[in-house]
Write a protein that holds these residues in place. Structure first.
Motif, short mmCIF file in Angstrom:
data_model
loop_
_atom_site.label_atom_id
_atom_site.label_comp_id
_atom_site.label_asym_id
_atom_site.label_seq_id
_atom_site.Cartn_x
_atom_site.Cartn_y
_atom_site.Cartn_z
N VAL A 3 0.56 -1.90 105.09
CA VAL A 3 -0.02 -0.88 105.65
C VAL A 3 1.15 -0.61 107.00
CG1 VAL A 3 -1.69 0.26 107.37
CG2 VAL A 3 -2.25 -1.09 105.34
N PRO A 4 1.58 0.51 107.15
CA PRO A 4 2.82 0.97 108.39
C PRO A 4 1.97 0.86 109.62
CG PRO A 4 2.52 2.60 106.78
CD PRO A 4 1.39 1.59 106.05
N ASP A 5 2.64 0.15 110.36
CA ASP A 5 2.01 0.12 111.62
C ASP A 5 2.56 1.34 112.68
OD1 ASP A 5 2.16 -2.56 114.49
OD2 ASP A 5 1.21 -0.28 114.38
N VAL A 6 1.68 2.39 112.59
CA VAL A 6 2.16 3.70 113.39
C VAL A 6 2.29 3.44 114.67
CG1 VAL A 6 1.30 4.96 111.40
CG2 VAL A 6 -0.20 4.39 113.53
N THR A 7 1.67 2.44 115.43
CA THR A 7 1.97 2.32 116.71
C THR A 7 3.39 1.92 117.15
OG1 THR A 7 1.38 0.10 116.82
CG2 THR A 7 -0.64 1.53 116.96
N LEU A 8 4.26 1.74 116.33
CA LEU A 8 5.55 1.02 116.49
C LEU A 8 6.51 2.15 116.41
CD1 LEU A 8 5.58 -2.50 115.01
CD2 LEU A 8 5.35 -1.87 117.34
N ALA A 9 6.20 3.37 115.69
CA ALA A 9 6.95 4.60 115.21
C ALA A 9 6.55 5.83 115.96
CB ALA A 9 7.22 4.49 113.87
N HIS A 124 24.29 6.78 122.34
CA HIS A 124 23.82 6.50 121.02
C HIS A 124 22.47 5.78 121.16
CE1 HIS A 124 23.22 3.99 117.63
NE2 HIS A 124 22.81 5.12 117.00
N HIS A 125 21.56 6.43 120.64
CA HIS A 125 20.00 5.44 120.74
C HIS A 125 19.50 5.77 119.35
CE1 HIS A 125 19.90 6.46 125.08
NE2 HIS A 125 20.73 6.93 124.64
N ALA A 126 19.16 4.30 118.66
CA ALA A 126 18.61 4.31 117.33
C ALA A 126 16.97 4.52 117.84
CB ALA A 126 18.87 2.86 116.66
N VAL A 127 16.28 5.23 117.05
CA VAL A 127 15.02 5.50 117.37
C VAL A 127 14.12 5.34 116.28
CG1 VAL A 127 13.24 7.30 118.12
CG2 VAL A 127 15.41 7.02 119.23
N ARG A 128 12.96 4.63 116.09
CA ARG A 128 12.05 4.53 115.14
C ARG A 128 11.21 5.69 114.98
NH1 ARG A 128 11.35 -0.27 112.50
NH2 ARG A 128 12.34 -1.43 114.17
N GLU A 129 11.41 6.19 113.71
CA GLU A 129 10.69 7.58 113.55
C GLU A 129 9.92 7.87 112.30
OE1 GLU A 129 12.65 11.18 115.67
OE2 GLU A 129 12.39 12.12 113.66
N GLY A 130 8.81 8.38 112.15
CA GLY A 130 8.30 8.20 110.90
C GLY A 130 8.57 6.98 110.17
N SER A 131 8.88 6.88 108.97
CA SER A 131 8.91 5.72 108.33
C SER A 131 10.44 5.03 108.40
CB SER A 131 8.81 6.08 106.71
OG SER A 131 9.54 7.10 106.43
N GLY A 132 11.23 5.53 109.35
CA GLY A 132 12.71 5.35 109.34
C GLY A 132 13.27 4.91 110.83
N VAL A 133 14.42 5.17 110.56
CA VAL A 133 15.38 5.19 112.06
C VAL A 133 16.20 5.99 112.12
CG1 VAL A 133 16.70 3.51 113.43
CG2 VAL A 133 14.87 2.75 112.35
#
Ligand SMILES: [Zn+2]
Length: 215
Positions: A3-9, A124-133
């Protein structure tokens, strides 16, 4: 099945198509990411790279690419129509600090130091968004000067010095231009020249309030 942890994205941000007429009357179409309705409109509610001035007017102009054509600003002194960032008034020489974006993965790194909107530093910033980065860039423009020794590839932790507020490229109007853009899927930011960083075909302007952390 995990189950994806939506709190992290963060929620995946949706691009919208918009258009306005430039000063020559030509209709310019572009994509942009409007402010999500649940995000506060007041910039004072967000972490910013410079402290807000006490005056009400510290935001001299805000994100307006989501506004219809007839609400776009067209002052006689303005070179461009449509503003993809926020202009934060501050005193010359005020330190500009790195603000990590919400759901950012790791430290930001420096993508470009040089002339873009006057003296500019692009991070540059890598951002966790939806199901990816997703890859975001943040433009810090009109600086008096960048932080000494800052060069592409350097990492910038939270609070790291980006540069100092000035009016390069905007003579007499001392402020920080803060613009957030999301790279289109498949675009490698490190391969882009400075002009390409702000090209709609490569990156899409995003209302900064979607990704700046709330206080
Ligand atoms: Zn600006």
């Amino acid at each position: 099945m995990p189950v994806p942890d939506v709190t992290l994205a963060g929620a995946a941000l949706t691009e919208a198509r918009a258009a306005h007429r430039d000063r020559s009357g030509r209709l310019r179409a572009y994509d942009q990411i409007p402010r999500r309705p649940e995000r506060p409109s007041d910039y004072r509610k967000y972490q910013l790279p410079v402290p807000p001035l006490p005056q009400q007017s510290f935001v001299t102009s805000g994100y307006d690419l989501d506004l219809p054509d007839d609400e776009q600003r067209r002052g006689a002194e303005m070179k461009a129509v449509g503003h993809g960032g926020v202009d934060l008034a501050q005193k010359r020489g005020t330190k500009v600090s790195l603000v990590p974006l919400e759901h950012q993965v790791g430290d930001a790194d420096v993508l470009f130091v040089g002339k873009l909107f006057g003296n500019s530093v692009v991070t540059h910033h890598a951002v966790r968004e939806g199901s990816g980065v997703r890859d975001y860039l943040v433009i810090h423009g009109h600086l008096e000067k960048p932080a000494s020794g800052l060069a592409p590839g350097a990492t910038l932790p939270a609070g790291g010095v980006v540069g100092y507020v000035g009016d390069s490229g905007s003579p007499g109007v001392v402020h920080l231009h803060l613009e957030v853009r999301r790279a289109r899927e498949g675009v490698s930011l490190s391969n882009l020249g400075p002009g390409e960083l702000v090209q709609n075909a490569k990156t899409v302007a995003c209302d900064p309030r979607n990704v700046l952390p709330l206080l």
